[in-house]
Structures are given as structure tokens and as C-alpha cells.
Scaffold this motif. Structure first.
Motif, PDB file in Angstrom:
ATOM      1  N   ALA A  42       0.833  -1.207   0.000  1.00 27.76           N
ATOM      2  CA  ALA A  42       0.000   0.000   0.000  1.00 27.76           C
ATOM      3  C   ALA A  42       0.865   1.254   0.000  1.00 27.76           C
ATOM      4  CB  ALA A  42      -0.926  -0.005   1.209  1.00 27.76           C
ATOM      5  N   VAL A  43       2.017   1.177   0.651  1.00 31.87           N
ATOM      6  CA  VAL A  43       2.955   2.307   0.656  1.00 31.87           C
ATOM      7  C   VAL A  43       3.495   2.539  -0.755  1.00 31.87           C
ATOM      8  CG1 VAL A  43       5.197   3.109   1.515  1.00 31.87           C
ATOM      9  CG2 VAL A  43       3.563   2.018   3.083  1.00 31.87           C
ATOM     10  N   PHE A  44       3.903   1.451  -1.427  1.00 34.94           N
ATOM     11  CA  PHE A  44       4.389   1.595  -2.802  1.00 34.94           C
ATOM     12  C   PHE A  44       3.304   2.169  -3.707  1.00 34.94           C
ATOM     13  CE2 PHE A  44       7.463  -2.130  -1.944  1.00 34.94           C
ATOM     14  CZ  PHE A  44       8.457  -1.264  -1.519  1.00 34.94           C
ATOM     15  N   LYS A  45       2.074   1.679  -3.530  1.00 35.36           N
ATOM     16  CA  LYS A  45       0.968   2.170  -4.357  1.00 35.36           C
ATOM     17  C   LYS A  45       0.714   3.654  -4.111  1.00 35.36           C
ATOM     18  CE  LYS A  45      -3.818   1.174  -5.580  1.00 35.36           C
ATOM     19  NZ  LYS A  45      -4.991   0.317  -5.351  1.00 35.36           N
ATOM     20  N   VAL A  49       5.178   3.808  -6.902  1.00 35.50           N
ATOM     21  CA  VAL A  49       6.432   3.136  -7.259  1.00 35.50           C
ATOM     22  C   VAL A  49       6.210   1.627  -7.215  1.00 35.50           C
ATOM     23  CG1 VAL A  49       7.927   5.002  -6.451  1.00 35.50           C
ATOM     24  CG2 VAL A  49       7.293   3.170  -4.878  1.00 35.50           C
ATOM     25  N   PRO A  50       6.916   0.875  -8.059  1.00 33.72           N
ATOM     26  CA  PRO A  50       6.769  -0.583  -8.041  1.00 33.72           C
ATOM     27  C   PRO A  50       7.563  -1.186  -6.877  1.00 33.72           C
ATOM     28  CG  PRO A  50       8.357   0.045  -9.709  1.00 33.72           C
ATOM     29  CD  PRO A  50       7.801   1.328  -9.139  1.00 33.72           C
ATOM     30  N   SER A  51       7.169  -2.368  -6.471  1.00 31.62           N
ATOM     31  CA  SER A  51       7.921  -3.094  -5.447  1.00 31.62           C
ATOM     32  C   SER A  51       9.261  -3.530  -6.024  1.00 31.62           C
ATOM     33  CB  SER A  51       7.138  -4.327  -4.993  1.00 31.62           C
ATOM     34  OG  SER A  51       7.979  -5.216  -4.299  1.00 31.62           O
ATOM     35  N   PRO A  52      10.362  -3.240  -5.357  1.00 32.95           N
ATOM     36  CA  PRO A  52      11.664  -3.678  -5.870  1.00 32.95           C
ATOM     37  C   PRO A  52      11.745  -5.194  -6.038  1.00 32.95           C
ATOM     38  CG  PRO A  52      11.943  -2.115  -4.072  1.00 32.95           C
ATOM     39  CD  PRO A  52      10.490  -2.458  -4.123  1.00 32.95           C
ATOM     40  N   ALA A  53      11.111  -5.935  -5.123  1.00 35.41           N
ATOM     41  CA  ALA A  53      11.202  -7.393  -5.165  1.00 35.41           C
ATOM     42  C   ALA A  53      10.416  -8.007  -6.317  1.00 35.41           C
ATOM     43  CB  ALA A  53      10.745  -7.982  -3.839  1.00 35.41           C
ATOM     44  N   GLN A  54       9.607  -7.218  -7.011  1.00 33.15           N
ATOM     45  CA  GLN A  54       8.874  -7.741  -8.157  1.00 33.15           C
ATOM     46  C   GLN A  54       9.635  -7.534  -9.465  1.00 33.15           C
ATOM     47  OE1 GLN A  54       5.011  -5.910  -7.681  1.00 33.15           O
ATOM     48  NE2 GLN A  54       4.274  -7.648  -6.488  1.00 33.15           N
ATOM     49  N   GLN A  55      10.798  -6.904  -9.368  1.00 36.67           N
ATOM     50  CA  GLN A  55      11.656  -6.715 -10.529  1.00 36.67           C
ATOM     51  C   GLN A  55      12.781  -7.750 -10.442  1.00 36.67           C
ATOM     52  OE1 GLN A  55      12.594  -2.419 -10.907  1.00 36.67           O
ATOM     53  NE2 GLN A  55      11.023  -2.164  -9.340  1.00 36.67           N
ATOM     54  N   ASP A  60      16.867 -10.471  -7.264  1.00 39.76           N
ATOM     55  CA  ASP A  60      18.103 -11.250  -7.132  1.00 39.76           C
ATOM     56  C   ASP A  60      19.120 -10.513  -6.271  1.00 39.76           C
ATOM     57  OD1 ASP A  60      16.965 -13.184  -8.710  1.00 39.76           O
ATOM     58  OD2 ASP A  60      18.057 -12.620 -10.538  1.00 39.76           O
ATOM     59  N   TRP A  61      19.231  -9.192  -6.486  1.00 43.31           N
ATOM     60  CA  TRP A  61      20.160  -8.403  -5.680  1.00 43.31           C
ATOM     61  C   TRP A  61      19.751  -8.420  -4.213  1.00 43.31           C
ATOM     62  CZ3 TRP A  61      24.628  -6.714  -4.611  1.00 43.31           C
ATOM     63  CH2 TRP A  61      24.804  -5.733  -3.623  1.00 43.31           C
ATOM     64  N   ILE A  62      18.471  -8.228  -3.920  1.00 42.43           N
ATOM     65  CA  ILE A  62      17.993  -8.236  -2.532  1.00 42.43           C
ATOM     66  C   ILE A  62      18.348  -9.564  -1.863  1.00 42.43           C
ATOM     67  CG2 ILE A  62      15.900  -8.291  -1.098  1.00 42.43           C
ATOM     68  CD1 ILE A  62      14.712  -6.215  -3.123  1.00 42.43           C
ATOM     69  N   ARG A  63      18.152 -10.671  -2.567  1.00 43.71           N
ATOM     70  CA  ARG A  63      18.471 -11.995  -2.009  1.00 43.71           C
ATOM     71  C   ARG A  63      19.960 -12.105  -1.694  1.00 43.71           C
ATOM     72  NH1 ARG A  63      15.973 -16.974  -1.952  1.00 43.71           N
ATOM     73  NH2 ARG A  63      14.220 -16.047  -3.033  1.00 43.71           N
ATOM     74  N   HIS A  84       9.553 -15.395  -2.288  1.00 45.45           N
ATOM     75  CA  HIS A  84       9.620 -13.959  -2.005  1.00 45.45           C
ATOM     76  C   HIS A  84       9.568 -13.176  -3.316  1.00 45.45           C
ATOM     77  CE1 HIS A  84      11.697 -10.114  -1.017  1.00 45.45           C
ATOM     78  NE2 HIS A  84      10.900 -10.193   0.026  1.00 45.45           N
ATOM     79  N   PRO A  85       8.737 -12.137  -3.447  1.00 46.34           N
ATOM     80  CA  PRO A  85       7.897 -11.559  -2.396  1.00 46.34           C
ATOM     81  C   PRO A  85       6.572 -12.316  -2.244  1.00 46.34           C
ATOM     82  CG  PRO A  85       7.683 -10.276  -4.404  1.00 46.34           C
ATOM     83  CD  PRO A  85       8.695 -11.349  -4.688  1.00 46.34           C
TER      84      PRO A  85
END
Length: 197
Positions: A42-45, A49-55, A60-63, A84-85
Motif C-alpha cells: 500500500a505504501v508503494f501504491k 512506485v513498483p515493489s523492488p522485489a517484483q523486478q 536477485d540483488w535483494i536476495r 519472495h515476495p
């Protein structure tokens, strides 16, 4: 003594890392920590901005990054969920079933974070695992709450998210002290400095 609000979402591995780093990072400071789950989606919406984890590349970088950070911190049980996510809403509602006012205690936060990030990559939304988590939280559960779908629980999560957005929050982990927002795992030294004046 300063009051600090820690806005978190259990889907965030950075919130998990910050949660575990807090005691050492703030050692010697006088503070009262309030843990408040929110809905990061909801914060991203709200911020468009898109969720970083959906890119894929960012996911891969977050992991890789959070696995390395966990190793550096000695959190050997850290293991990112393979899916994840994932939707953290059921987990946040379960945590808030242990709350009277939208804030959860450290025991509850730790149990849910462990469920998400210390299960060898298992699905946090697996029904058997969710039932096991509920059993862990059983003694904390508020007697007036029948299920995580109770309207009171949904309202607490909405209220927490709305309050977080009102501070200007744009991600987690985020900390608010004296009306000032501090964002990110790497903001912990800044939070310490703020508490020390």
C-alpha cells in the motif's frame, strides 16, 4: 526516554535484519520501541512506485545482499523464502491479533520474522506452517479476536499503514522519533545518534 516507532512489514528482509540489529545498535540509549506492522504494498501504491522485489534483477540483488548482510551479522539461520515476495497481510494480521492498539511486542515480532526468514526457504503462507505459528502466538492472542479476518484486525493494519504514510514513509524498515522519519537498515547509526541527542 524517547519513544521510537518501528514501522515494519514481515515481507522485508531488511526489516528482519534491522529488527535483529536494534538491541546492539541502540545499546546504552534510553528508548521505548513500538513495533507496528504495515502493508508495504500500500505504501508503494500510494507513492506510485513498483515493489523492488517484483523486478527480477532487484529481487536477485535483494536476495544476495541480505544473505551477505545476515552472514556478516552472524544470523546463520537466515534463509530467504523461495516465493519472495509473498503476501505478508495474513502474517501481519496474525501478529495484530496479539495487539490491543496496533503495536506488537518484541516476542510476537520475532516469532513472525523467524517464521518468514528462518525456515530454510519454506513458504511463509503454507497452511500447516501458519497453524504452527498461531500455536506459537497462542498465549499472546487477544481473547476478543476470533480470527485474523476480524474487522478489528483489518482496521488496525489499515490504521498503522495510514499513520505510517502520514509521516512521509516510503519504505521499511522505518523509524519515527520525535516526528522525524529515518529509513533503512543503514539508518540505525543515525537513529542512535538521534536518541543520544
Amino acid at each position: 526516554m524517547k519513544n521510537v516507532t518501528f514501522y515494519l512489514d514481515f515481507v522485508s528482509p531488511y526489516a528482519y535484519l534491522a529488527f535483529h540489529a536494534l538491541p546492539q545498535a541502540l545499546e546504552g540509549c534510553s528508548y521505548r520501541m513500538e513495533y507496528r506492522p504495515i502493508v508495504l504494498g500500500a505504501v508503494f501504491k500510494a507513492n506510485a512506485v513498483p515493489s523492488p522485489a517484483q523486478q527480477p534483477a532487484k529481487r536477485d540483488w535483494i536476495r544476495r545482499h541480505t544473505t551477505w548482510l545476515a552472514e556478516q551479522a552472524g544470523l546463520t539461520s537466515f534463509a530467504p523464502a523461495v516465493n519472495h515476495p509473498f503476501s505478508s497481510i495474513p502474517l501481519s494480521r496474525m501478529a495484530l491479533a496479539c495487539s490491543e492498539d496496533g503495536a506488537i511486542n518484541r516476542y510476537v515480532a520475532n516469532a513472525v520474522f523467524a517464521h518468514c526468514w528462518e525456515a530454510g526457504g519454506a513458504d511463509p503462507l503454507d497452511l500447516q506452517r501458519l497453524e504452527a505459528l498461531r500455536a506459537v502466538l497462542h498465549k499472546q492472542w487477544q481473547p476478543t479476536i476470533q480470527s485474523v479476518d476480524d474487522e478489528a484486525i483489518k482496521q488496525r493494519l489499515r490504521a498503522n499503514t495510514d499513520a505510517a504514510l502520514a509521516t512521509g514513509l516510503f519504505g521499511v524498515p522505518s523509524f519515527v522519533v520525535d516526528g522525524e522519519l529515518l529509513w533503512g537498515l543503514d539508518a540505525l547509526p543515525m537513529l542512535r545518534a538521534r536518541l543520544l541527542g
